[in-house]
Design a protein around this motif. Sequence first.
Motif, short mmCIF file in Angstrom:
data_model
loop_
_atom_site.label_atom_id
_atom_site.label_comp_id
_atom_site.label_asym_id
_atom_site.label_seq_id
_atom_site.Cartn_x
_atom_site.Cartn_y
_atom_site.Cartn_z
N UNK A 1 0.84 -1.18 0.00
CA UNK A 1 0.00 0.00 0.00
C UNK A 1 0.88 1.24 0.00
N UNK A 2 0.54 2.23 -0.81
CA UNK A 2 1.27 3.48 -0.83
C UNK A 2 0.98 4.29 0.42
N UNK A 3 2.02 4.85 0.98
CA UNK A 3 1.85 5.69 2.15
C UNK A 3 1.59 7.13 1.70
N UNK A 4 0.54 7.78 2.23
CA UNK A 4 0.30 9.17 1.88
C UNK A 4 1.45 10.05 2.42
N UNK A 5 1.70 11.14 1.72
CA UNK A 5 2.74 12.06 2.14
C UNK A 5 2.30 12.83 3.39
N UNK A 6 3.21 12.90 4.36
CA UNK A 6 3.02 13.72 5.56
C UNK A 6 4.01 14.88 5.48
N UNK A 7 3.50 16.09 5.61
CA UNK A 7 4.35 17.28 5.63
C UNK A 7 4.58 17.71 7.07
N UNK A 8 5.83 17.79 7.45
CA UNK A 8 6.21 18.29 8.78
C UNK A 8 6.59 19.75 8.60
N UNK A 9 5.88 20.63 9.30
CA UNK A 9 6.06 22.07 9.14
C UNK A 9 6.72 22.66 10.39
N UNK A 10 7.87 23.29 10.19
CA UNK A 10 8.67 23.77 11.31
C UNK A 10 9.02 25.25 11.16
N UNK A 11 8.41 26.11 11.99
CA UNK A 11 8.87 27.50 12.04
C UNK A 11 10.12 27.57 12.92
N UNK A 12 11.00 28.49 12.60
CA UNK A 12 12.22 28.62 13.40
C UNK A 12 12.56 30.09 13.60
N UNK A 13 12.82 30.44 14.84
CA UNK A 13 13.33 31.78 15.14
C UNK A 13 14.31 31.65 16.31
N UNK A 31 7.91 6.16 9.89
CA UNK A 31 7.07 6.48 8.74
C UNK A 31 7.95 7.23 7.77
N UNK A 32 8.12 6.73 6.57
CA UNK A 32 9.15 7.24 5.68
C UNK A 32 8.68 8.26 4.64
N UNK A 33 7.40 8.32 4.31
CA UNK A 33 6.97 9.24 3.26
C UNK A 33 6.69 10.61 3.86
N UNK A 34 7.80 11.35 4.07
CA UNK A 34 7.73 12.64 4.74
C UNK A 34 8.43 13.71 3.92
N UNK A 35 7.97 14.91 4.08
CA UNK A 35 8.72 16.08 3.66
C UNK A 35 8.79 17.01 4.87
N UNK A 36 9.90 17.70 5.01
CA UNK A 36 10.08 18.67 6.10
C UNK A 36 10.23 20.04 5.48
N UNK A 82 3.83 25.92 1.15
CA UNK A 82 4.89 25.23 0.41
C UNK A 82 4.78 23.71 0.48
N UNK A 83 3.88 23.21 1.30
CA UNK A 83 3.79 21.76 1.54
C UNK A 83 2.86 21.08 0.55
N UNK A 84 3.02 19.75 0.47
CA UNK A 84 2.21 18.95 -0.45
C UNK A 84 1.47 17.80 0.22
N UNK A 85 1.74 17.54 1.49
CA UNK A 85 1.20 16.36 2.15
C UNK A 85 -0.29 16.37 2.36
N UNK A 86 -0.87 15.16 2.38
CA UNK A 86 -2.28 15.00 2.74
C UNK A 86 -2.49 15.18 4.23
N UNK A 87 -1.41 15.01 5.00
CA UNK A 87 -1.47 15.13 6.46
C UNK A 87 -0.37 16.10 6.89
N UNK A 88 -0.67 16.84 7.95
CA UNK A 88 0.25 17.89 8.42
C UNK A 88 0.64 17.61 9.87
N UNK A 89 1.95 17.67 10.08
CA UNK A 89 2.54 17.58 11.42
C UNK A 89 3.24 18.90 11.69
N UNK A 90 2.74 19.66 12.66
CA UNK A 90 3.44 20.87 13.08
C UNK A 90 4.48 20.48 14.11
N UNK A 91 5.66 21.09 14.02
CA UNK A 91 6.74 20.81 14.96
C UNK A 91 7.54 22.08 15.18
#
Length: 182
Positions: A1-13, A31-36, A82-91
């Motif tokens: 089964x294909x894993x949906x893309x998860x976008x991890x969104x990180x603000x930094x200051x 979980x490997x199908x990630x973009x940061x 800027x993200x493309x994931x079907x799911x969003x992880x804020x960090x």
Amino acid sequence: MNQPLVSVLMPSYNKAPYIGEAIESVLCQTYRNLELIVVDDASTDGSWEVIQAYQKRFPYTIKAVQQPHSGGCAARNKAFALSSGKYIQYLDADDILDPEKIAAQMNVFTGTGEEDYVANGKLARFYTSDYRKENLFWQPSLPAWEDITNDEWLKLGWISHITCWLTPRRLIVLAGGWDEEL
């Protein structure tokens, strides 16, 4: 089964002492199908150089941009755009994820990204940067099936930290993103 893309969104200051460990916690996810997506909010402490070093090592996983100092909400909105994931992880740049966090939460989703709920998880605070189990202070958690009002939740002193959430993208679109006036 294909894993949906998860976008991890990180603000930094100005998080140079912490951001490397935060990025590593994303790269170590089972979980490997990630973009940061990292948005640096005009840091002056060397954070951008740390971010760039990781982006050079992992160019297919990490996207990094700078913006004029606008605050965390604006940085989260920019990362989302800027993200493309079907799911969003804020960090946040001074937080870390357990290596199994995203995999465990993806198990409660159908994979379509059309769910009407957010997966929440436990929050732990570390007394040291060595995050072995004996150094954890776990927040007690209410069972997910407890039906209480927002006021009751606040009176109990419970929190649901942004890092605990995994959210279908469409719910963030429906909510209208982060209020940049905050």
